[in-house]
Write an enzyme that holds these catalytic residues in place. Structure first.
Site, PDB file in Angstrom:
ATOM      1  N   CYS A   1       0.842  -1.195   0.000  1.00 27.73           N
ATOM      2  CA  CYS A   1       0.000   0.000   0.000  1.00 27.73           C
ATOM      3  C   CYS A   1       0.882   1.252   0.000  1.00 27.73           C
ATOM      4  O   CYS A   1       1.447   1.604  -1.028  1.00 27.73           O
ATOM      5  CB  CYS A   1      -0.950  -0.040   1.196  1.00 27.73           C
TER       6      CYS A   1
ATOM      7  N   HIS B   1      -3.502  -5.162   0.094  1.00 25.38           N
ATOM      8  CA  HIS B   1      -2.980  -5.712   1.351  1.00 25.38           C
ATOM      9  C   HIS B   1      -3.018  -7.239   1.295  1.00 25.38           C
ATOM     10  O   HIS B   1      -4.008  -7.855   1.717  1.00 25.38           O
ATOM     11  CB  HIS B   1      -3.809  -5.209   2.534  1.00 25.38           C
TER      12      HIS B   1
ATOM     13  N   GLU C   1      -1.595  -9.374   3.087  1.00 31.09           N
ATOM     14  CA  GLU C   1      -1.517 -10.040   4.393  1.00 31.09           C
ATOM     15  C   GLU C   1      -2.873 -10.529   4.879  1.00 31.09           C
ATOM     16  O   GLU C   1      -2.958 -11.487   5.658  1.00 31.09           O
ATOM     17  CB  GLU C   1      -0.899  -9.107   5.433  1.00 31.09           C
TER      18      GLU C   1
END
Length: 684
Positions: free
Chosen positions: A400, A527, A529
């Site tokens: 990001c 993102h 993750e």
């Protein structure tokens, strides 16, 4: 529907989320379908506007919900996909009740906490518990509900009252309450103290709830005398007192609960236990992960250059994704926290020791990660970290803001645009590399960002990201941002060597950035993750760890040291390397436009007639992406038709011939038109 309620007492931060997730894993191992709900008693509508320092990270779901980080635990442990309604807050409940009151739904009655708020809570739970979250049809079997905070909190009272009523509403055989409490040890005496747990259970009973099981948190395993004392004073069977003591990693918790027969106690409470068929949850994969992680000795050092380094929960999902990747690479994660502000030149004068330590940590790392964030504090330090990684060939992953930082640094150092910046940090910059997205509200903060799962289209298979994701067309990842790379500067950046290998469907939003010639210099606007799982690590995190541990080259190389795509590695057949705007490897112009009415459909003949969906590839893309008809059907890009009464037998024969005779020359266009008539796009 069965409900497992997880509450907490004595202190917060005992690990109710991990306990609830682990209970779900054990029940899932018994063959039950499990969903989860997190109740947060704060007045915020969601977690989107909360400071990471105060509440930890904001976890983002596929539907764009900004929720409590515990929902990340549920998704990672149970491998499910939750919705924003799975996070219930006081703000949501009161807002829904007030909206109904304004509409006149309460028929002029006085709106009160009891029954209106408590009924709304129960209705919400029953409605959301029925939503399937595992990709299968039908309702789940069990809903694990975690109530945030501790027993006795003022803001939690309506929820405890609602759960007390809910017990009667669904029946005792469908309601199992697990209370998580603390059993401390006083340093001087060295004795395990049960009194805090006794008081916590007494408070819980005063609210109309009786625990079915107690989950006692302790540093070391409970002594039998302590268990007996808790059982006697809390009126809970000793067999129903679970001990969750400190373990090397949280992957040990599900097997730990199974070994204490937590699943049997819960199944008996639900009248699902049969003596003739005692279930034994299959948790071999969890035991393998947990034990394997404990035995890792070879370290991989990753420097996390961030803004919220004072609280590790601020980057919880990033840490988990790194752990997943390190475990998959058989490496022990050595994570170093580097405060971005300490890298800046100003810190050299203000705090020389911290400045020197930060640079020492950065230079000793095998890889650098710059996670997401907001605001201009620490930005210059992150830019210096990106520059160091780029110039010294150190593996770098920017997430990001980390992608935007890499772009700004590249523009300043390589393009010579000294004032290049993001309009988030300098609205007056003459070289805006990163700009505000025009589609969202700049003044209202909550829920107005580019949120949730969005599709990224790979522009070429000849890039590290495509090989890591093992995809040839697109990937779906979750987003949470307001600013992004300025599309007006992309040509300049790419002419200087930076490549944007992933874009959105319009081709104007840059999603993935790579630097050719660098071992691993990757930035992603999304993102990744949030979708990493213990047994399915995120592709780009895996790439960072592989590059940092010297395993990337082996992964990328195929026969004779030539870079291969995942398709080539699996089939041992090379795809055409030349790329043309019309999608053909031989440059022959066929009657299919790359930017025409079909929104960029490409066709070619490789072993089988090739078909691409026009909604799954962006307009005007120059990439050559191919899939055989069989691949398209098997992967769900195309759906096989239902042959109706008007179907022609001759037409079917022609369609079959398209599969038998792969090389059909210029007649491919006509046969593909026929195939298009037989197959419908799954997205339509």
């Amino acid at each position: 529907m069965k409900y497992v309620i997880v509450t907490g007492g004595v202190v917060s931060g005992l690990g109710k989320g991990v306990t609830a997730s682990s209970i779900g894993v054990v029940l899932k191992g018994c063959g039950l379908r499990v969903t989860s709900i997190k109740i947060d008693p704060y007045l915020n509508t969601d977690a989107g506007t909360m400071s990471p320092f105060e509440h930890g990270e904001v976890f983002v779901l596929d539907d764009g919900g900004e929720v409590d980080l515990d929902l990340g635990n549920y998704e990672r442990f149970l491998d499910i996909t939750l919705t924003k309604d799975n996070n219930l807050t006081t703000g949501k409940i009161y807002q829904s009740v007030i909206d109904k009151e304004r509409k006149g739904d309460y028929l002029g009655k006085t709106v009160q906490v009891v029954p209106h708020i408590t009924n709304a809570i129960q209705d919400w739970i029953e409605r959301v518990a029925k939503i399937p979250v595992d990709g299968r049809e039908g309702e789940p079997d069990v809903c694990v509900i975690e109530l945030g905070g501790t027993v006795g909190d003022i803001e939690s009272m309506p929820f405890f009252e609602a759960l007390s009523q809910f017990h009667d509403r669904v029946g005792a055989e469908n309601f199992c309450l697990v209370h998580v409490s603390l059993v401390p040890v006083l340093g001087v005496v060295g004795e395990q103290k049960s009194k805090p747990t006794q008081h916590s259970v007494r408070e819980l009973r005063a609210l109309g709830l009786t625990p079915s099981l107690l989950a006692c948190r302790s540093a070391k395993p409970l002594e039998q005398s302590t268990k007996d004392k808790i059982s006697q004073f809390c009126h809970v069977s000793a067999a129903h007192i679970l001990n969750i003591y400190d373990v090397p990693n949280i992957w040990h918790i599900p097997p730990l609960l199974r070994d204490q027969n937590a699943h049997l106690a819960i199944l008996k409470k639900f009248n699902l236990f049969s003596p003739s068929k005692i279930p034994h949850p299959e948790l071999g994969e969890w035991e393998k992960m947990a034990d394997g992680c404990d035995k890792l000795t070879v370290p991989v050092a990753i420097a996390m250059v961030g803004k919220y380094t004072g609280l590790s929960d601020s980057y919880l999902s990033v840490i988990k994704a790194l752990l997943h990747a390190a475990n998959a690479c058989s490496r022990k994660l050595a994570l170093t926290w580097v405060a971005a502000t300490d890298l800046e030149d100003s810190a050299k004068e203000e705090n020389p020791a911290a400045h020197a330590k930060a640079w020492e940590d950065l230079k000793s790392a095998d890889g650098v990660l710059v996670p997401g964030g907001f605001g201009d504090r620490g930005v210059q330090g992150k830019i210096l970290a990106a520059k160091y990684a780029r110039e010294n060939k150190v593996p770098y992953l920017g997430i990001c803001l980390g992608l935007q930082i890499a772009v700004i640094e590249f523009a300043r150092s390589v393009l010579g645009l000294k004032d290049a910046n993001s309009t988030e940090f300098d609205e007056a910059t003459s070289n805006p590399c990163v700009v505000f997205m025009p589609e969202v509200n700049k003044h209202i903060k909550g829920g107005t960002m580019r949120l949730g799962a969005r599709r990224t289209f790979l522009q070429t298979t000849d890039c590290i990201s495509a090989k890591l994701y093992q995809q040839e067309l697109y990937i779906d990842e979750r987003h949470r941002h307001r600013y992004e790379v300025n599309p007006e500067m992309v040509d300049k950046l790419e002419a200087a060597g930076l490549k944007f290998v992933g874009k959105d469907e319009t081709g104007r939003r840059m999603e993935i950035m790579e630097l050719p010639g660098h071992p691993f210099y990757v930035g992603v606007q999304y993102h990744p993750e949030f979708k990493s799982r213990p047994v399915k690590p995120s592709a780009v995190f895996l790439g960072l760890v592989m590059a940092a541990s010297g395993q990337m080259e082996t992964y990328l190389k195929g026969d004779g040291g030539v870079l291969r795509t995942p398709y080539e590695l699996s089939t041992k057949k090379a795809l055409p390397k030349a790329v043309y705007q019309n999608g053909h490897a031989n440059g022959v112009v066929e009657p299919v436009k790359a930017n025409g009415t079909c929104n960029g459909v490409h066709s070619a003949a490789v072993e089988l007639p090739i078909a691409l969906t026009c909604r799954d590839y962006p307009t005007g893309s120059s990439a050559f992406q191919v899939k055989s008809l069989a691949q398209c059907v098997s992967t769900g890009l195309l759906k096989a038709p239902t042959m109706g009464p008007g179907s022609s037998g001759l037409g079917l024969l022609v369609g079959i011939s398209a599969l038998i005779f792969p090389r059909i020359g210029k007649g491919a266009s006509y046969l593909l038109l026929y195939v298009s008539a037989l197959y419908t796009l799954s997205d339509y």
